[in-house]
Design a protein around this motif. Structure first.
Motif, PDB file in Angstrom:
ATOM      1  N   TYR A  36      -7.301  -2.611  -2.966  1.00  0.00           N
ATOM      2  CA  TYR A  36      -6.707  -1.307  -2.647  1.00  0.00           C
ATOM      3  C   TYR A  36      -5.648  -0.992  -4.049  1.00  0.00           C
ATOM      4  O   TYR A  36      -4.946  -1.462  -4.974  1.00  0.00           O
ATOM      5  CB  TYR A  36      -6.039  -0.651  -2.046  1.00  0.00           C
ATOM      6  N   GLN A  37      -4.578   0.490  -4.393  1.00  0.00           N
ATOM      7  CA  GLN A  37      -4.225   0.987  -5.049  1.00  0.00           C
ATOM      8  C   GLN A  37      -3.100   1.986  -4.581  1.00  0.00           C
ATOM      9  O   GLN A  37      -3.970   2.456  -3.910  1.00  0.00           O
ATOM     10  CB  GLN A  37      -5.049   1.480  -6.879  1.00  0.00           C
ATOM     11  N   ASN A  38      -2.245   2.067  -5.199  1.00  0.00           N
ATOM     12  CA  ASN A  38      -1.627   4.096  -4.993  1.00  0.00           C
ATOM     13  C   ASN A  38      -1.297   3.806  -3.450  1.00  0.00           C
ATOM     14  O   ASN A  38      -1.303   4.895  -2.541  1.00  0.00           O
ATOM     15  CB  ASN A  38      -2.068   4.708  -5.329  1.00  0.00           C
ATOM     16  N   THR A  39      -1.321   2.776  -2.255  1.00  0.00           N
ATOM     17  CA  THR A  39      -0.711   3.086  -0.454  1.00  0.00           C
ATOM     18  C   THR A  39       0.457   3.879  -0.760  1.00  0.00           C
ATOM     19  O   THR A  39       1.740   3.596  -1.578  1.00  0.00           O
ATOM     20  CB  THR A  39       0.267   1.977  -0.380  1.00  0.00           C
ATOM     21  N   SER A  40       0.749   4.620   0.432  1.00  0.00           N
ATOM     22  CA  SER A  40       1.564   5.820   0.070  1.00  0.00           C
ATOM     23  C   SER A  40       2.174   5.676   1.372  1.00  0.00           C
ATOM     24  O   SER A  40       3.287   4.661   2.163  1.00  0.00           O
ATOM     25  CB  SER A  40       1.763   7.243   0.099  1.00  0.00           C
ATOM     26  N   GLY A  41       2.057   6.226   2.409  1.00  0.00           N
ATOM     27  CA  GLY A  41       2.312   7.034   3.836  1.00  0.00           C
ATOM     28  C   GLY A  41       1.884   6.325   5.082  1.00  0.00           C
ATOM     29  O   GLY A  41       0.968   4.927   4.002  1.00  0.00           O
ATOM     30  N   LEU A  42       2.459   5.629   5.729  1.00  0.00           N
ATOM     31  CA  LEU A  42       2.380   4.403   6.806  1.00  0.00           C
ATOM     32  C   LEU A  42       2.604   4.820   8.681  1.00  0.00           C
ATOM     33  O   LEU A  42       3.763   5.687   8.169  1.00  0.00           O
ATOM     34  CB  LEU A  42       2.965   3.321   6.831  1.00  0.00           C
TER      35      LEU A  42
ATOM     36  N   GLY B 187       6.342   3.435   2.097  1.00  0.00           N
ATOM     37  CA  GLY B 187       5.973   4.000   3.664  1.00  0.00           C
ATOM     38  C   GLY B 187       6.090   3.409   4.472  1.00  0.00           C
ATOM     39  O   GLY B 187       6.209   1.779   4.377  1.00  0.00           O
ATOM     40  N   VAL B 188       6.799   3.381   5.500  1.00  0.00           N
ATOM     41  CA  VAL B 188       7.543   2.813   6.642  1.00  0.00           C
ATOM     42  C   VAL B 188       7.333   3.474   8.008  1.00  0.00           C
ATOM     43  O   VAL B 188       6.687   4.622   8.066  1.00  0.00           O
ATOM     44  CB  VAL B 188       9.173   3.003   6.721  1.00  0.00           C
ATOM     45  N   SER B 189       7.328   2.302   8.875  1.00  0.00           N
ATOM     46  CA  SER B 189       6.440   2.361  10.732  1.00  0.00           C
ATOM     47  C   SER B 189       6.974   1.303  10.736  1.00  0.00           C
ATOM     48  O   SER B 189       7.327   0.037  10.832  1.00  0.00           O
ATOM     49  CB  SER B 189       4.635   2.776  10.670  1.00  0.00           C
ATOM     50  N   ILE B 190       7.378   2.217  12.566  1.00  0.00           N
ATOM     51  CA  ILE B 190       8.313   0.861  13.175  1.00  0.00           C
ATOM     52  C   ILE B 190       6.867   0.865  14.341  1.00  0.00           C
ATOM     53  O   ILE B 190       6.768   1.946  15.197  1.00  0.00           O
ATOM     54  CB  ILE B 190       9.535   1.259  14.003  1.00  0.00           C
ATOM     55  N   ASP B 191       6.775  -0.751  15.175  1.00  0.00           N
ATOM     56  CA  ASP B 191       5.934  -0.344  16.280  1.00  0.00           C
ATOM     57  C   ASP B 191       6.708  -0.987  17.514  1.00  0.00           C
ATOM     58  O   ASP B 191       8.372  -0.612  18.144  1.00  0.00           O
ATOM     59  CB  ASP B 191       5.015  -1.338  16.622  1.00  0.00           C
TER      60      ASP B 191
END
Length: 305
Positions: free
Chosen positions: A66-72, A277-281
């Protein structure tokens, strides 16, 4: 005349030194480093995440081709992550160790920048170029989706461009969407009325700029590349690619600590090149994706093996 020439020469030299020094400090992100160290020394007592003691457990894992990963975003109902590829019109489901599980082709947009899970099968994605937000449904069997079948929320606040809506995060406690604008100017918005569990139809939309964050954004973060709302603490986490920082704020806009994405901090062997992109479980583990296709996990000491 000779005295004046000498004075002008000295003044020019001083100006040149100041410009060179300012440029050096800017390149080195000196203000971001100063803010990070200041907050680390303060060690505020709060009910959020103790970012000072987090360590990287997965560093720069490539996400396939993949390329250009953004949000998460993290879906607590499936225990998986979802990211968007902003030039490919694709959503990718990931395991918590960054293994691709599913690709979903999205027709109707070529600049997806943010994604957040709302509840059940519902998600919101952000199209930066057109300043649009879409409420869409992704079922377990979904492999293809058209934005023509999704619900559009167009706030009408920004013109077309590449410095608009960069990140989104759903706050199920207050039934609102948190949206961040990248820069020129950068700010945080609260959007309510988009979705409610008892009424999946679009209601009266109310948009509010959360000005309690304006002061910190002016001095502490050069841009905003993503956002995630931590419901257990009620804290907002803002990610800056240019400052290479993830900063934690309480509901009043006060900084509650930061995670530095530079080489040598939190166990990183190399700086995160372009955090998008960032996220928290639910366990407090922090997930970050960086262009072009790198995956990171940061964990508190109690979760490290």
């Amino acid at each position: 005349m000779q005295y004046r020439s000498k004075w002008l020469f000295k003044a020019g030299a001083i100006v040149g030194i100041v410009v060179v020094l300012a440029s050096f400090l800017y390149v080195m992100k000196a203000e971001a480093l100063a803010w990070h160290l200041w907050h680390q020394l303060r060690s505020p007592d709060h009910h959020g995440l103790d970012l000072a003691h987090y360590q990287v457990s997965i560093e720069a894992k490539p996400l396939a081709h993949y390329q250009n990963t953004s949000g998460l975003t993290f879906n607590r109902e499936t225990g998986t992550l979802f990211t968007v590829l902003n030039d490919m019109g694709t959503i990718v489901e990931l395991s918590r160790d960054g293994t691709p599980l599913r690709e979903i082709q999205v027709h109707g947009s070529d600049d997806l920048e943010g994604i957040t899970h709302v509840e059940q099968d519902y998600y919101v994605v952000a199209d930066e170029r057109d300043s649009q937000l879409w409420l869409l449904q992704i079922k377990p069997e979904t492999r293809e989706i058209s934005l023509g079948d999704a619900k559009l929320l167009k706030l009408g606040m920004n013109e077309r461009g590449n410095k608009n809506f960069e990140g989104v995060s759903w706050d199920s406690v207050n039934h609102r969407l948190i949206v961040v604008k990248e820069r020129d100017p950068k700010y945080v918005l609260s959007v309510s009325g988009l979705y409610h569990a008892a009424n999946q139809n679009q209601n009266k939309i109310e948009v509010e700029r959360l000005r309690q964050f304006d002061g910190a954004l002016t001095w502490a973060l050069r841009d905003l590349s993503s956002v995630t709302y931590h419901e257990q603490s009620g804290h907002l986490f803002l990610l800056s690619d240019e400052s290479k920082l993830l900063k934690q704020f309480n509901e009043r806009g006060q900084t509650m600590g930061s995670l530095a994405l530079w080489q040598g901090f939190h166990g990183l062997h190399k700086s995160v090149p372009q955090a998008e992109g960032v996220s928290i479980d639910d366990e407090g583990n922090i997930y970050i994706v960086s262009e072009p296709n790198l995956f990171y996990v940061f964990k508190p000491p109690s979760h490290l093996i």
